[in-house]
Design an enzyme around this catalytic site. Structure first.
Site, PDB file in Angstrom:
ATOM      1  N   GLY A  45      23.517   1.566   4.706  1.00  0.00           N
ATOM      2  CA  GLY A  45      24.311   1.076   5.997  1.00  0.00           C
ATOM      3  C   GLY A  45      24.366   2.393   6.970  1.00  0.00           C
ATOM      4  O   GLY A  45      25.358   2.365   7.577  1.00  0.00           O
ATOM      5  N   TYR A  63      36.147 -13.223   4.848  1.00  0.00           N
ATOM      6  CA  TYR A  63      36.297 -11.725   4.642  1.00  0.00           C
ATOM      7  C   TYR A  63      36.817 -11.096   3.625  1.00  0.00           C
ATOM      8  O   TYR A  63      36.428 -10.372   2.722  1.00  0.00           O
ATOM      9  CB  TYR A  63      36.467 -11.173   6.058  1.00  0.00           C
ATOM     10  CG  TYR A  63      36.401  -9.669   5.947  1.00  0.00           C
ATOM     11  CD1 TYR A  63      35.164  -9.021   6.001  1.00  0.00           C
ATOM     12  CD2 TYR A  63      37.550  -8.825   6.102  1.00  0.00           C
ATOM     13  CE1 TYR A  63      34.836  -7.591   6.262  1.00  0.00           C
ATOM     14  CE2 TYR A  63      37.496  -7.209   6.125  1.00  0.00           C
ATOM     15  CZ  TYR A  63      36.106  -7.066   6.023  1.00  0.00           C
ATOM     16  OH  TYR A  63      35.841  -5.418   5.970  1.00  0.00           O
ATOM     17  N   LYS A  68      35.269  -9.215   0.465  1.00  0.00           N
ATOM     18  CA  LYS A  68      35.584  -7.732  -0.048  1.00  0.00           C
ATOM     19  C   LYS A  68      36.287  -7.759  -1.551  1.00  0.00           C
ATOM     20  O   LYS A  68      35.945  -6.719  -2.329  1.00  0.00           O
ATOM     21  CB  LYS A  68      36.567  -6.916   0.823  1.00  0.00           C
ATOM     22  CG  LYS A  68      35.904  -6.992   2.280  1.00  0.00           C
ATOM     23  CD  LYS A  68      34.736  -6.323   2.377  1.00  0.00           C
ATOM     24  CE  LYS A  68      34.586  -4.803   2.329  1.00  0.00           C
ATOM     25  NZ  LYS A  68      33.476  -4.270   2.624  1.00  0.00           N
ATOM     26  N   ALA A 110      27.411   0.010   3.381  1.00  0.00           N
ATOM     27  CA  ALA A 110      26.838  -1.221   3.933  1.00  0.00           C
ATOM     28  C   ALA A 110      27.664  -2.421   3.334  1.00  0.00           C
ATOM     29  O   ALA A 110      27.946  -2.649   2.532  1.00  0.00           O
ATOM     30  CB  ALA A 110      25.463  -1.274   3.530  1.00  0.00           C
TER      31      ALA A 110
END
Length: 326
Positions: A8, A156, A160, A83
């Site tokens: 990323g 989200y 994670k 990323a």
């Protein structure tokens, strides 16, 4: 020095990690989803002061595909897995975020293991540490994990948390000696180097553009992206970092209203559109019925996290790069 793969490389944290790796003398290879982005990354590295940004190697790899990862990791001593999938909208199906985050992390770890890399540093988030809990006075630390069964845990933080959990499980079961360290930043601010930056910086741009008539009652814990990048390098090489998580946070919390006041005080006329007042919670809840992005922010109302004042460098860089609408 070592050969380091940064996944990323076009992202906000990724570019700053590459800058510090180059400054430390490492050879760097980075992945982007499309090789057309290589030119943008080189431009951002040049903006950040890199002496020889053209020396960075670029390979195409996607978190949702196996192709490219073996070649990307080949010959690398270390891997920085920065990323992370992000969507411009709140997903209707949370798996739009969860699956790429988890499966992409596992793809990178397998490639690093098979290539004989020494250690992988994964960029996780405070979202994997401090969500899903009622208000509390005790501070969160690296021993804390987001409670996925708690109230208002959205896509989200789930992505994670599950991605980081999968990484630790992989190392324990099939890492074959591969080492892992994890960095968990709070809201990341600092100098933007181009149009690719964190959602946190997006807040600063919205304030500068006057995109909201009043600010929400939200508090942020902040950290400077340069400190986050520095922590990645320390986690990569320090023997003591093996098997550890590192919560990247600095200073006290700041409310969005306090941030707005600092912007007006430090930037003068450049901050003329920055709102002066805080919106009542009921107004946000009403707007959330029509706007999914506002709805995603509702669980943050009134909650307190630690912070620092790195947002001034953020604002000045956005203005310098012409990223704030006139």
């Amino acid at each position: 020095m070592s050969m380091v793969l940064v996944t990323g490389g076009s992202g906000f944290i990724g570019v700053h990690v590459i800058l510090q790796l180059l400054a430390a003398g490492h050879e760097v290879r980075t992945t982007v989803r499309n090789l057309d982005r290589a030119r943008d990354v080189v431009a951002m590295l040049r903006e950040g002061g890199a002496d020889a940004p053209d020396k960075v190697g670029f390979l195409a790899a996607d978190l949702m595909r196996d192709e490219g990862w073996r070649a990307a990791a080949a010959g690398c001593d270390y891997v920085m897995h920065v990323a992370s999938p992000l969507l411009a909208h709140a997903p209707e199906d949370e798996n739009e975020l969860i699956v790429p985050a988890r499966e992409g992390t596992l793809r990178v770890l397998r490639a690093a293991r098979d290539a004989g890399a020494r250690r992988v540093v994964v960029t996780s988030s405070f979202a994997a540490i401090g969500y899903g809990y009622p208000p509390r006075t005790a501070p969160f630390d690296e021993t804390s994990w987001t409670n996925l069964d708690g109230p208002d845990v959205q896509a989200y933080p789930k992505s994670k948390t599950l991605a980081e959990r999968a990484a630790w499980d992989f190392i324990g079961r099939e890492g074959n000696g591969l080492e892992l360290a994890v960095v968990n930043p709070v809201a990341v601010f600092g100098p933007a180097l181009g149009p690719d930056f964190s959602e946190s910086i997006g807040i600063i741009r919205m304030l500068l553009e006057g995109a909201m008539p009043a600010v929400p009652r939200i508090n942020l814990a902040l950290v400077d992206v340069r400190d986050v990048a520095d922590l990645h390098l320390r986690a990569m090489t320090s023997p003591e970092a093996r098997g550890e998580r590192f919560l990247a946070v600095a200073g006290e919390t700041m409310s969005v209203l306090q941030i707005a006041r600092v912007l007006r005080a430090r930037l003068g006329a450049k901050a003329r559109r920055v709102p002066r007042f805080q919106a009542p919670d009921w107004m946000l809840r009403l707007a959330a019925r029509r706007n999914p992005m506002v709805r995603a922010a509702l669980p943050l109302l009134g909650k307190v996290r630690q912070s620092t004042s790195a947002k001034v460098a953020t604002a000045e860089s956005l203005i310098r790069l012409g990223l704030v609408k006139a």
